[in-house]
Design an enzyme around this catalytic site. Sequence first.
Site, PDB file in Angstrom:
ATOM      1  N   GLY A 210       3.501  -4.396  -1.320  1.00 42.59           N
ATOM      2  CA  GLY A 210       3.364  -5.320  -0.593  1.00 42.59           C
ATOM      3  C   GLY A 210       1.863  -5.722  -0.707  1.00 42.59           C
TER       4      GLY A 210
ATOM      5  CD  GLN B 185      -3.978  -6.260   0.922  1.00 42.91           C
ATOM      6  OE1 GLN B 185      -2.768  -6.632   0.931  1.00 42.91           O
ATOM      7  NE2 GLN B 185      -4.182  -5.134   0.432  1.00 42.91           N
TER       8      GLN B 185
ATOM      9  CB  CYS C  65      -3.950  -0.358   1.741  1.00 39.33           C
ATOM     10  SG  CYS C  65      -4.267  -2.038   1.895  1.00 39.33           S
ATOM     11  CG  LEU C  66      -1.933  -2.597  -3.686  1.00 39.59           C
ATOM     12  CD1 LEU C  66      -1.397  -3.949  -4.235  1.00 39.59           C
ATOM     13  CD2 LEU C  66      -1.788  -1.467  -4.670  1.00 39.59           C
TER      14      LEU C  66
ATOM     15  CG  HIS D  97       0.682  -2.005   5.517  1.00 35.67           C
ATOM     16  ND1 HIS D  97       0.029  -0.767   5.290  1.00 35.67           N
ATOM     17  CD2 HIS D  97      -0.143  -2.783   4.697  1.00 35.67           C
ATOM     18  CE1 HIS D  97      -0.988  -0.846   4.826  1.00 35.67           C
ATOM     19  NE2 HIS D  97      -1.147  -2.040   4.176  1.00 35.67           N
ATOM     20  CD  GLU D  98       1.472  -5.765   2.812  1.00 31.58           C
ATOM     21  OE1 GLU D  98       0.386  -6.407   2.887  1.00 31.58           O
ATOM     22  OE2 GLU D  98       1.691  -4.565   2.309  1.00 31.58           O
TER      23      GLU D  98
ATOM     24  CG  HIS E 198      -3.406  -6.555   5.285  1.00 26.57           C
ATOM     25  ND1 HIS E 198      -4.649  -6.091   5.160  1.00 26.57           N
ATOM     26  CD2 HIS E 198      -2.528  -5.610   4.416  1.00 26.57           C
ATOM     27  CE1 HIS E 198      -4.620  -4.826   4.386  1.00 26.57           C
ATOM     28  NE2 HIS E 198      -3.369  -4.610   4.048  1.00 26.57           N
TER      29      HIS E 198
HETATM   30 NI    NI Z   1      -2.438  -3.260   2.761  1.00 26.06          NI
END
Ligand code: NI
Length: 156
Positions: free
Chosen positions: A46, A51, A96-97, A138-139, A142
Site C-alpha cells: 500500500g 509518501q 510502512c515504506l 493504514h493508508e 496517511h
Molecule cells: Ni504507511
Amino acid sequence: MAIREIRKDGDEILAKKSKEVEVIDDKIKQLAQDMLDTMYKSDGIGLAACQVGMLKRMIVYDISYIDEEGKKEGHVLINPKITSRSKDMVEVEEGCLSFPDVYKNVLRHEKITVEYTDLDGKKKKINAKDMEAIVLQHEIDHLDGIVFLDRYKEQN
Ligand code: NI
C-alpha cells in the site's frame, strides 16, 4: 513507468493532512500509475500519495502481490472515506515504506466500508475485512497525517 522517491521518517510531509482531489486529470492518472510502480518496486502492499510528496487524498494498494506473476490487482482510490467500522478489532504487525525496518503491532477494525472515487470518476464502495481492511485503514490514516507509529503510541 516512473518510480518516485518515497519520503521517509522525519519528513514533515508525513504529518500533514492531504487535500481532496477535485479533478481527475492526466496528472492524477500519471500519479496513480507512478504510485503503483513505486509500491511494487519497493515490495509494498500500500502507498499513500503523501509518501511520494503529493498532499492529495489518493491511495493505492495491492494485497495480491505475494503471488509472483499476479502483480496486477492494484487498486487506486481517490478521496477514500471510511463510512463504517466494525466493533471487532484485530491486531497485526504493521510496517510502512516510509519507516524501513520498523514493525509494530497495531489494533485496527476487523471490517470497514470505504467509499471512494475511481480513476474514471465513478463512485465506488468496498466492504473490506482482515488484511484488506488493515491496509486501507493504514493508508487512509496517511491522508490525515497519521502514521502507524502514532496508532501504536496511542494504544500502548
Ligand atoms: Ni504507511
